[in-house]
Design a protein around this motif. Structure first.
Motif, short mmCIF file in Angstrom:
data_model
loop_
_atom_site.label_atom_id
_atom_site.label_comp_id
_atom_site.label_asym_id
_atom_site.label_seq_id
_atom_site.Cartn_x
_atom_site.Cartn_y
_atom_site.Cartn_z
N VAL A 94 8.03 21.50 -4.44
CA VAL A 94 7.53 20.19 -4.89
C VAL A 94 6.62 20.36 -6.11
O VAL A 94 5.60 21.03 -6.06
N GLU A 95 7.02 19.73 -7.22
CA GLU A 95 6.28 19.87 -8.49
C GLU A 95 5.92 18.50 -9.05
O GLU A 95 6.59 17.51 -8.75
N ASP A 96 4.87 18.45 -9.86
CA ASP A 96 4.49 17.16 -10.45
C ASP A 96 5.46 16.71 -11.53
O ASP A 96 5.94 15.58 -11.51
N ILE A 97 5.73 17.61 -12.48
CA ILE A 97 6.56 17.17 -13.62
C ILE A 97 7.34 18.35 -14.16
O ILE A 97 6.86 19.49 -14.16
N VAL A 98 8.58 18.10 -14.57
CA VAL A 98 9.33 19.14 -15.26
C VAL A 98 9.53 18.70 -16.70
O VAL A 98 9.99 17.60 -16.98
N ASP A 99 9.12 19.58 -17.61
CA ASP A 99 9.13 19.27 -19.04
C ASP A 99 10.10 20.25 -19.72
O ASP A 99 11.29 19.98 -19.80
N THR A 100 9.63 21.40 -20.16
CA THR A 100 10.58 22.38 -20.72
C THR A 100 11.44 23.00 -19.61
O THR A 100 12.53 23.49 -19.86
N GLY A 101 10.91 23.02 -18.40
CA GLY A 101 11.63 23.63 -17.28
C GLY A 101 11.21 25.07 -17.03
O GLY A 101 11.60 25.67 -16.03
N LEU A 102 10.41 25.63 -17.92
CA LEU A 102 10.06 27.05 -17.84
C LEU A 102 9.24 27.38 -16.59
O LEU A 102 9.48 28.39 -15.93
N THR A 103 8.29 26.51 -16.25
CA THR A 103 7.46 26.77 -15.07
C THR A 103 8.31 26.79 -13.80
O THR A 103 8.24 27.74 -13.01
N LEU A 104 9.11 25.76 -13.63
CA LEU A 104 9.93 25.69 -12.42
C LEU A 104 10.96 26.81 -12.36
O LEU A 104 11.20 27.38 -11.30
N SER A 146 10.19 10.82 -22.85
CA SER A 146 9.20 11.60 -23.60
C SER A 146 7.81 11.06 -23.30
O SER A 146 7.64 10.23 -22.42
N GLY A 147 6.82 11.52 -24.05
CA GLY A 147 5.45 11.03 -23.87
C GLY A 147 4.66 11.97 -22.97
O GLY A 147 5.16 13.00 -22.52
N PHE A 148 3.40 11.60 -22.77
CA PHE A 148 2.54 12.43 -21.93
C PHE A 148 1.91 11.54 -20.87
O PHE A 148 1.32 10.52 -21.17
N VAL A 149 2.08 11.92 -19.61
CA VAL A 149 1.61 11.07 -18.51
C VAL A 149 0.52 11.76 -17.70
O VAL A 149 0.50 12.98 -17.57
#
Ligand code: IMP
Ligand code: MG
Length: 175
Positions: A94-104, A146-149
């Protein structure tokens, strides 16, 4: 810097309930381990876990990524691993947000080495624009282009995590 309400408490609550019931029915009869990624997923994780309505073990990982204020660098290391065994158990990460995908991608890789019966990914927000690596998102709360939340666990420079709703940051802010 300004903030605009993007996703209300009520909308979050409804969606969390839907995701929880989907996860519960997809894993019926399995031993389920919910793994939350600290710190951003905490509120989403705890709401989701309590809406499941089926037994589940819980555990956490923490990743460090040396990036800027609003993006990860891609150099991701696990600084806290899970403590439970996931062998022959089904994991939902369970993750908050996937952006580039690198962390996940990095965390999924690490968890797969532990031989879970299955491994699914659940994210509160899927942000599409900056994806660098394909990451299968099995359960997605909300999609944004896009954007930052911020809010409901999501931070900007460690601020705003404890807001109950999700806001878009607007205007000029250091990234
Ligand atoms: P990724 O590795 O690029 O997918 O980035 C994932 C991490 O970057 C998340 O766990 C967040 O900590 C952070 N992040 C990316 N976009 C946002 C955002 O819009 N709001 C808050 N944090 C974000
Ligand atoms: Mg963060």
């Amino acid at each position: 810097m300004q903030m605009q309400l993007l996703i209300s408490k009520e909308a979050i609550k409804r969606r969390v309930r839907e995701l929880a019931s989907q996860i519960a029915s997809d894993h019926s009869g399995r031993e389920l381990v919910l793994v939350g990624i600290l710190k951003g997923a905490v509120f989403f994780f705890s709401d989701l876990a309590r809406e499941l309505g089926v037994p589940a073990r819980i555990d956490f990982v923490r990743a460090a990524s040396y990036g800027s204020l609003s993006t990860s660098s891609g150099t991701v290391t696990l600084i806290k691993d899970i403590e439970l065994s996931v062998e022959n158990r089904s994991v939902v990460l369970v993750e908050d947000i996937v952006d580039t995908g690198l962390t996940l991608a990095c965390i999924v890789e690490e968890l797969k080495k532990k031989n879970p019966l299955s491994l699914k990914v659940c994210v509160l927000v899927d942000k599409l624009e900056r994806r660098k690596v394909e990451i299968p998102v099995d359960y997605c709360g909300f999609r944004i282009e896009s954007g930052f939340v911020v809010g409901y666990g999501l931070d900007y420079d460690e601020q705003y995590r404890n807001l109950s709703e999700i806001y878009a940051l607007q205007g000029d802010f250091p990234t």
